[in-house]
Design a protein around this motif. Structure first.
Motif, PDB file in Angstrom:
ATOM      1  N   VAL A  82     -11.292   1.752   0.435  1.00  0.00           N
ATOM      2  CA  VAL A  82     -11.497   2.765  -0.605  1.00  0.00           C
ATOM      3  C   VAL A  82     -10.367   3.788  -0.606  1.00  0.00           C
ATOM      4  O   VAL A  82      -9.891   4.226  -1.663  1.00  0.00           O
ATOM      5  CB  VAL A  82     -12.866   3.449  -0.406  1.00  0.00           C
ATOM      6  CG1 VAL A  82     -13.015   4.639  -1.343  1.00  0.00           C
ATOM      7  CG2 VAL A  82     -14.001   2.455  -0.624  1.00  0.00           C
ATOM      8  N   LEU A  83      -9.908   4.165   0.587  1.00  0.00           N
ATOM      9  CA  LEU A  83      -8.860   5.185   0.677  1.00  0.00           C
ATOM     10  C   LEU A  83      -7.490   4.654   0.285  1.00  0.00           C
ATOM     11  O   LEU A  83      -6.672   5.386  -0.280  1.00  0.00           O
ATOM     12  CB  LEU A  83      -8.798   5.724   2.118  1.00  0.00           C
ATOM     13  CG  LEU A  83     -10.008   6.525   2.602  1.00  0.00           C
ATOM     14  CD1 LEU A  83      -9.817   6.920   4.061  1.00  0.00           C
ATOM     15  CD2 LEU A  83     -10.217   7.761   1.743  1.00  0.00           C
ATOM     16  N   LEU A  84      -7.222   3.357   0.572  1.00  0.00           N
ATOM     17  CA  LEU A  84      -5.879   2.828   0.345  1.00  0.00           C
ATOM     18  C   LEU A  84      -5.447   2.889  -1.117  1.00  0.00           C
ATOM     19  O   LEU A  84      -4.341   3.365  -1.405  1.00  0.00           O
ATOM     20  CB  LEU A  84      -5.796   1.393   0.883  1.00  0.00           C
ATOM     21  CG  LEU A  84      -4.425   0.719   0.770  1.00  0.00           C
ATOM     22  CD1 LEU A  84      -3.371   1.515   1.527  1.00  0.00           C
ATOM     23  CD2 LEU A  84      -4.479  -0.711   1.284  1.00  0.00           C
ATOM     24  N   PRO A  85      -6.250   2.411  -2.100  1.00  0.00           N
ATOM     25  CA  PRO A  85      -5.792   2.514  -3.488  1.00  0.00           C
ATOM     26  C   PRO A  85      -5.553   3.953  -3.929  1.00  0.00           C
ATOM     27  O   PRO A  85      -4.646   4.216  -4.726  1.00  0.00           O
ATOM     28  CB  PRO A  85      -6.948   1.878  -4.282  1.00  0.00           C
ATOM     29  CG  PRO A  85      -7.658   1.004  -3.310  1.00  0.00           C
ATOM     30  CD  PRO A  85      -7.547   1.723  -2.000  1.00  0.00           C
ATOM     31  N   ALA A  86      -6.360   4.881  -3.402  1.00  0.00           N
ATOM     32  CA  ALA A  86      -6.160   6.281  -3.778  1.00  0.00           C
ATOM     33  C   ALA A  86      -4.817   6.792  -3.273  1.00  0.00           C
ATOM     34  O   ALA A  86      -4.098   7.506  -3.979  1.00  0.00           O
ATOM     35  CB  ALA A  86      -7.301   7.128  -3.221  1.00  0.00           C
ATOM     36  N   LEU A  87      -4.464   6.431  -2.031  1.00  0.00           N
ATOM     37  CA  LEU A  87      -3.181   6.872  -1.486  1.00  0.00           C
ATOM     38  C   LEU A  87      -2.012   6.170  -2.155  1.00  0.00           C
ATOM     39  O   LEU A  87      -0.964   6.766  -2.389  1.00  0.00           O
ATOM     40  CB  LEU A  87      -3.146   6.606   0.027  1.00  0.00           C
ATOM     41  CG  LEU A  87      -4.099   7.461   0.873  1.00  0.00           C
ATOM     42  CD1 LEU A  87      -4.051   7.023   2.319  1.00  0.00           C
ATOM     43  CD2 LEU A  87      -3.725   8.938   0.753  1.00  0.00           C
ATOM     44  N   VAL A  88      -2.193   4.862  -2.472  1.00  0.00           N
ATOM     45  CA  VAL A  88      -1.118   4.132  -3.146  1.00  0.00           C
ATOM     46  C   VAL A  88      -0.878   4.693  -4.540  1.00  0.00           C
ATOM     47  O   VAL A  88       0.259   4.825  -4.991  1.00  0.00           O
ATOM     48  CB  VAL A  88      -1.474   2.625  -3.213  1.00  0.00           C
ATOM     49  CG1 VAL A  88      -0.502   1.882  -4.112  1.00  0.00           C
ATOM     50  CG2 VAL A  88      -1.475   2.030  -1.819  1.00  0.00           C
ATOM     51  N   GLY A  89      -1.973   5.041  -5.238  1.00  0.00           N
ATOM     52  CA  GLY A  89      -1.830   5.574  -6.586  1.00  0.00           C
ATOM     53  C   GLY A  89      -1.466   7.040  -6.640  1.00  0.00           C
ATOM     54  O   GLY A  89      -1.232   7.589  -7.713  1.00  0.00           O
ATOM     55  N   LEU A  90      -1.436   7.696  -5.488  1.00  0.00           N
ATOM     56  CA  LEU A  90      -1.117   9.116  -5.449  1.00  0.00           C
ATOM     57  C   LEU A  90       0.343   9.316  -5.818  1.00  0.00           C
ATOM     58  O   LEU A  90       1.244   8.750  -5.204  1.00  0.00           O
ATOM     59  CB  LEU A  90      -1.397   9.669  -4.043  1.00  0.00           C
ATOM     60  CG  LEU A  90      -1.402  11.188  -3.891  1.00  0.00           C
ATOM     61  CD1 LEU A  90      -2.500  11.808  -4.725  1.00  0.00           C
ATOM     62  CD2 LEU A  90      -1.575  11.553  -2.420  1.00  0.00           C
ATOM     63  N   ASN A  91       0.605  10.087  -6.820  1.00  0.00           N
ATOM     64  CA  ASN A  91       1.980  10.306  -7.278  1.00  0.00           C
ATOM     65  C   ASN A  91       2.164  11.791  -7.559  1.00  0.00           C
ATOM     66  O   ASN A  91       2.105  12.254  -8.671  1.00  0.00           O
ATOM     67  CB  ASN A  91       2.255   9.477  -8.534  1.00  0.00           C
ATOM     68  CG  ASN A  91       3.730   9.488  -8.895  1.00  0.00           C
ATOM     69  OD1 ASN A  91       4.562   9.981  -8.148  1.00  0.00           O
ATOM     70  ND2 ASN A  91       4.042   8.947 -10.066  1.00  0.00           N
TER      71      ASN A  91
END
Length: 544
Positions: free
Chosen positions: A66-75
């Motif tokens: 759950v955390l990984l896509p949020a961090l990857v999409g963080l821009n």
């Protein structure tokens, strides 16, 4: 203050007191304690241990996922007050991707969830059987006392234990589907870990809607830089999805995006998926969450660059996808807009097929008997080494090739063989649904094949497991074999297995023993036979 008893101690004492109250000889009571109570306590303890490990690993995987896509999409711009913060923060997605891969692999490998359920079932079955015996109910309700039912109770307890042991042994058998799931999880995590552009994307120039339309709505003006596996071209309007399901309407808008024909992406890795789809990892994030990994219909895209083949042709091979290491080991060739057409005639092909269908390829012979390491178990390695040497790999022999294999796993591991061959620039696929038509097509393309046979016992009742190389066939339809352990036909008394003739009937009972399309083997499509060039290679058709 007295030390609190554990549940294990409590359970053992309670069951032991019940046994003591039964009117049984001391020998029977002692047997019940040593066998029945011991197995009940052991199974209950193992069930609790497996449950805890399953919950820990599964929750870690879910939370990290759950955390990984949020961090990857963080821009967003990172604060500069703490100079170390921007430096280490960019490694958080890498760390989480490895946590997902490790925890998922551990849970699948140890099968904690399945073992928890098996142990719990065993413990409850034993408790229920003991309760019925103590109460003289169920299968014991027509007995006068416990002595009369002791033999039946002991037999039923042993049956429960035996079934549990058989279930455990069954879980140790190879399970190709679960292994592929583990590989896909690790490959996805590696894709995120190797994406160096996660936090270095430029700020958008125009409004988000305009940028999105330029990125995936209309064809891009030029090719992107090739990724580790080449370039992904979108041939026609299609959808990138988070599932290979053919039912487009069943997916919500958050799980699919429309991509216009003519777009191209740098391809980091790819793998075959269900329903004639490819799972691709591209060099740009798409969608509201900037996802890099998608499923796409294979006929709608083409993979060009360092492999020069379309996705439709790749999907024709029913084998497992080449691992990421195989793709990253290759050097990208100049970009091309479409795969080069295969000419109708090869340039000076080796050993051309005769009009009667006879062909024999000049594949070198290596005997596994003289291997420096694991001579009795390196038939897979020596077989692949023969074909690799024939296709131009820079190896001196099977001992040299063995050093490549052990870097990726055991010599009997087909995945390790695939990765070792890929490091030597040899493309191959491991298949479990081959037939003689597939073997003939490979030989007609001037490519040998490694096949797995049952080499022990008579043809009517074969057993064992052994790898050999099919290097040709004669006019009668029998096959010319390099058998690296010797001659199968004389029970391997003869040690010379170079260019032997094994009849089609013999191989049908040892290779396709379970019927049509059950042969195991490794095909080598995608390589140029000796004497041909990439522009003049014979047309090669993978098995449908």
């Amino acid at each position: 203050m007295a030390k609190k008893k554990t549940y294990e101690q409590y359970l053992r004492e309670e069951l032991g007191s019940l046994v003591e109250q039964l009117k049984l000889p001391n020998l029977y009571k002692q047997s019940l304690k040593q066998r029945w109570i011991d197995q009940v306590v052991w199974a209950d303890k193992k069930a609790d241990q497996c449950r805890r490990m399953h919950y820990r690993l599964r929750l870690t995987t879910i939370i990290s996922g759950v955390l990984l896509p949020a961090l990857v999409g963080l821009n967003m711009p990172l604060p500069n007050e703490n100079k170390g913060f921007p430096h280490w923060f960019r490694y958080v997605p890498f760390f989480l991707s490895q946590v997902i891969a490790v925890t998922a692999a551990l849970d699948e490998f140890h099968r904690y969830g399945d073992r928890w359920r098996d142990y719990r079932k065993m413990a409850e079955d034993l408790k229920a059987e003991g309760w019925q015996y103590v109460q003289l109910s169920g299968p014991y309700d027509n007995l006068g006392d416990h002595i009369d039912g002791y033999a039946n109770f002991a037999s039923r307890v042993e049956s429960i234990i035996k079934n549990d042991v058989q279930n455990y042994i069954a879980t140790l058998q190879p399970q190709a589907k679960e292994n592929e799931q583990i590989k896909q999880i690790i490959k996805t995590a590696d894709t995120v870990a190797t994406d160096k552009t996660l936090f270095d994307r430029p700020e958008p120039v125009g409004p988000p809607q305009q940028q999105q339309q330029q990125l995936w709505g209309t064809p891009a003006p030029a090719f992107p830089a090739a990724g580790a596996a080449g370039i992904l071209q979108v041939r026609q309007n299609t959808e990138f999805k988070l599932s290979p399901s053919p039912q487009h309407s069943s997916l919500s808008d958050n799980y699919k995006i429309w991509v216009g024909g003519g777009n191209s992406f740098g391809l980091m890795s790819y793998a075959q998926a269900d329903n004639n789809h490819l799972q691709v990892a591209i060099d740009r994030g798409l969608g509201p969450e900037n996802r890099n990994v998608w499923f796409v219909s294979a006929p709608d895209v083409a993979i060009v660059g360092n492999i020069g083949s379309s996705a439709a042709n790749l999907m024709a091979t029913p084998a497992a996808p080449a691992p990421m290491m195989a793709a990253m080991a290759r050097t990208p060739s100049p970009m091309m807009s479409a795969p080069p057409p295969a000419p109708t005639a090869p340039l000076a092909p080796p050993a051309p097929a005769a009009s009667n269908g006879a062909i024999q390829l000049p594949v070198p012979f290596f005997s596994q008997r003289d291997n420096m390491e694991q001579a009795e178990g390196t038939c897979n390695t020596s077989s692949c080494a023969m074909v690799a040497k024939f296709l131009g790999a820079n190896i001196s022999g099977d001992d040299d090739y063995f050093q490549y294999v052990i870097k990726y796993g055991d010599t009997t591991d087909h995945s390790a063989q695939t990765q070792a061959l890929a490091e030597l620039r040899i493309q191959s696929t491991w298949n479990t649904n081959l037939d003689f038509d597939d073997l003939d097509k490979s030989l007609a393309s001037r490519l040998p094949a490694v096949i797995s046979i049952l080499h022990h016992g008579p043809p009517s009742a074969p057993s064992g497991g052994h790898m050999i190389v099919a290097i040709g066939r004669n006019a009668d339809g029998d096959y010319i074999i390099n058998d690296l352990f010797g001659n199968l036909l004389d029970g391997y008394v003869s040690k010379n297995g170079d260019g032997l003739t094994y009849s089609r009937q013999e191989l049908s009972r040892r290779w396709t023993a379970d019927g049509p399309k059950t042969g195991w083997g490794r095909l080598f499509y995608g390589n140029n036979p000796p004497g041909t060039s990439a522009q003049n290679a014979p047309a090669q058709t993978a098995p449908a």
